[in-house]
Enzyme design. Structure first.
Site, PDB file in Angstrom:
ATOM      1  N   ILE A  57      -7.496 -17.348  -2.986  1.00 41.04           N
ATOM      2  CA  ILE A  57      -7.268 -17.347  -1.540  1.00 41.04           C
ATOM      3  C   ILE A  57      -7.980 -16.175  -0.867  1.00 41.04           C
ATOM      4  O   ILE A  57      -8.600 -16.344   0.188  1.00 41.04           O
ATOM      5  CB  ILE A  57      -5.752 -17.360  -1.231  1.00 41.04           C
ATOM      6  CG1 ILE A  57      -5.190 -18.734  -1.584  1.00 41.04           C
ATOM      7  CG2 ILE A  57      -5.468 -16.990   0.222  1.00 41.04           C
ATOM      8  CD1 ILE A  57      -3.691 -18.859  -1.495  1.00 41.04           C
ATOM      9  N   GLU A  92       0.806  -1.219   0.000  1.00 41.28           N
ATOM     10  CA  GLU A  92       0.000   0.000   0.000  1.00 41.28           C
ATOM     11  C   GLU A  92       0.839   1.268   0.000  1.00 41.28           C
ATOM     12  O   GLU A  92       0.305   2.363   0.099  1.00 41.28           O
ATOM     13  CB  GLU A  92      -0.948  -0.004   1.215  1.00 41.28           C
ATOM     14  CG  GLU A  92      -2.004  -1.092   1.125  1.00 41.28           C
ATOM     15  CD  GLU A  92      -2.973  -1.094   2.292  1.00 41.28           C
ATOM     16  OE1 GLU A  92      -2.671  -0.467   3.345  1.00 41.28           O
ATOM     17  OE2 GLU A  92      -4.035  -1.722   2.159  1.00 41.28           O
ATOM     18  N   ASN A 147      -6.798   0.380  -5.699  1.00 42.11           N
ATOM     19  CA  ASN A 147      -6.623  -1.068  -5.663  1.00 42.11           C
ATOM     20  C   ASN A 147      -7.678  -1.762  -6.536  1.00 42.11           C
ATOM     21  O   ASN A 147      -8.556  -2.470  -6.052  1.00 42.11           O
ATOM     22  CB  ASN A 147      -6.682  -1.572  -4.219  1.00 42.11           C
ATOM     23  CG  ASN A 147      -6.204  -2.994  -4.086  1.00 42.11           C
ATOM     24  OD1 ASN A 147      -6.088  -3.731  -5.060  1.00 42.11           O
ATOM     25  ND2 ASN A 147      -5.949  -3.392  -2.849  1.00 42.11           N
ATOM     26  N   VAL A 156      -2.836 -11.223   0.889  1.00 39.11           N
ATOM     27  CA  VAL A 156      -2.367 -12.485   0.313  1.00 39.11           C
ATOM     28  C   VAL A 156      -1.007 -12.204  -0.310  1.00 39.11           C
ATOM     29  O   VAL A 156      -0.849 -11.237  -1.064  1.00 39.11           O
ATOM     30  CB  VAL A 156      -3.351 -13.005  -0.766  1.00 39.11           C
ATOM     31  CG1 VAL A 156      -2.817 -14.288  -1.394  1.00 39.11           C
ATOM     32  CG2 VAL A 156      -4.746 -13.222  -0.177  1.00 39.11           C
ATOM     33  N   GLY A 203      -4.308 -14.874  -7.237  1.00 38.51           N
ATOM     34  CA  GLY A 203      -4.900 -15.479  -8.421  1.00 38.51           C
ATOM     35  C   GLY A 203      -5.375 -16.909  -8.214  1.00 38.51           C
ATOM     36  O   GLY A 203      -5.884 -17.535  -9.127  1.00 38.51           O
ATOM     37  N   TYR A 218     -14.246  -7.684  -5.098  1.00 37.88           N
ATOM     38  CA  TYR A 218     -15.288  -7.365  -4.126  1.00 37.88           C
ATOM     39  C   TYR A 218     -16.636  -7.162  -4.808  1.00 37.88           C
ATOM     40  O   TYR A 218     -17.666  -7.670  -4.357  1.00 37.88           O
ATOM     41  CB  TYR A 218     -14.935  -6.112  -3.322  1.00 37.88           C
ATOM     42  CG  TYR A 218     -13.650  -6.224  -2.526  1.00 37.88           C
ATOM     43  CD1 TYR A 218     -13.162  -7.442  -2.063  1.00 37.88           C
ATOM     44  CD2 TYR A 218     -12.909  -5.096  -2.230  1.00 37.88           C
ATOM     45  CE1 TYR A 218     -11.995  -7.538  -1.340  1.00 37.88           C
ATOM     46  CE2 TYR A 218     -11.732  -5.168  -1.498  1.00 37.88           C
ATOM     47  CZ  TYR A 218     -11.284  -6.388  -1.056  1.00 37.88           C
ATOM     48  OH  TYR A 218     -10.123  -6.474  -0.332  1.00 37.88           O
ATOM     49  N   GLU A 273     -10.340  -5.223   9.019  1.00 35.43           N
ATOM     50  CA  GLU A 273      -9.357  -4.144   8.979  1.00 35.43           C
ATOM     51  C   GLU A 273      -8.339  -4.368   7.864  1.00 35.43           C
ATOM     52  O   GLU A 273      -8.011  -3.457   7.133  1.00 35.43           O
ATOM     53  CB  GLU A 273      -8.646  -4.026  10.332  1.00 35.43           C
ATOM     54  CG  GLU A 273      -7.579  -2.969  10.392  1.00 35.43           C
ATOM     55  CD  GLU A 273      -8.114  -1.554  10.283  1.00 35.43           C
ATOM     56  OE1 GLU A 273      -7.330  -0.671   9.864  1.00 35.43           O
ATOM     57  OE2 GLU A 273      -9.284  -1.292  10.606  1.00 35.43           O
TER      58      GLU A 273
END
Length: 169
Positions: free
Chosen positions: A104, A35, A132, A95, A101, A139, A91
């Site tokens: 997971i 990040e 992101n 991965v 990919g 999501y 929070e």
């Protein structure tokens, strides 16, 4: 250790134990690098051990592939006044790059969704950085809805101390 088997062969999820504190801190640092926020990590093993295993203000699950830690999620309960029920706030979910990919992250989210239902929670929620795109795509594909009309506010350090003093005589 109590492992939860998953649809992905050789991948298992378990709740973190105190002896995992070093692993958790390593994941936090890897996430911060991803990040571009490495300079913001002030957590230490001692702080994490106290927060997660003594005071128990949050929980961690660790995903292992072929018995090696490859993912983690840190979460805690919040509460919805509108629903009158608790929720789970995720929070952080991370991965390792070499394991992306494989599904997971989805499995980790699925585990947390199941946990939320088991615990009688009304929702599972989290924040995601605007840039992101790979995560946002996942999501949305899973049915998560961005809360565009909400802005997260944060207060820490000196402004937090100043605020705390506002109510004191």
């Amino acid at each position: 250790m109590n492992y939860i088997d998953c649809k992905l062969d050789e991948f298992k999820i378990r709740f973190a134990k105190e002896e995992d504190t070093v692993i958790i801190l390593d994941f936090i640092k890897e996430l911060a690098r991803y990040e571009k926020m490495e300079n913001e990590v002030v957590a230490t093993e001692e702080i994490l051990r106290d927060s997660l295993f003594n005071r128990k203000v949050a929980e961690v699950i660790i995903g292992e592939y072929e018995n090696e830690p490859v993912s983690f999620a840190l979460f805690f309960h919040n509460f919805s006044t509108f629903l009158g029920r608790p929720g789970i706030y995720l929070e952080d979910l991370f991965v390792k790059e070499s394991m992306r990919g494989k599904g997971i992250g989805k499995i980790m989210l699925s585990f947390l969704g199941n946990l939320a239902i088991e615990r009688g929670c009304g929702r599972l929620e989290w924040s995601c950085l605007d840039w992101n795109e790979p995560s946002i795509k996942v999501y949305k594909h899973l049915g998560a809805v961005p809360m565009d009309e909400w802005t997260v506010y944060r207060m820490c350090d000196k402004p937090l101390v100043n605020l705390a003093k506002e109510f004191q005589k």
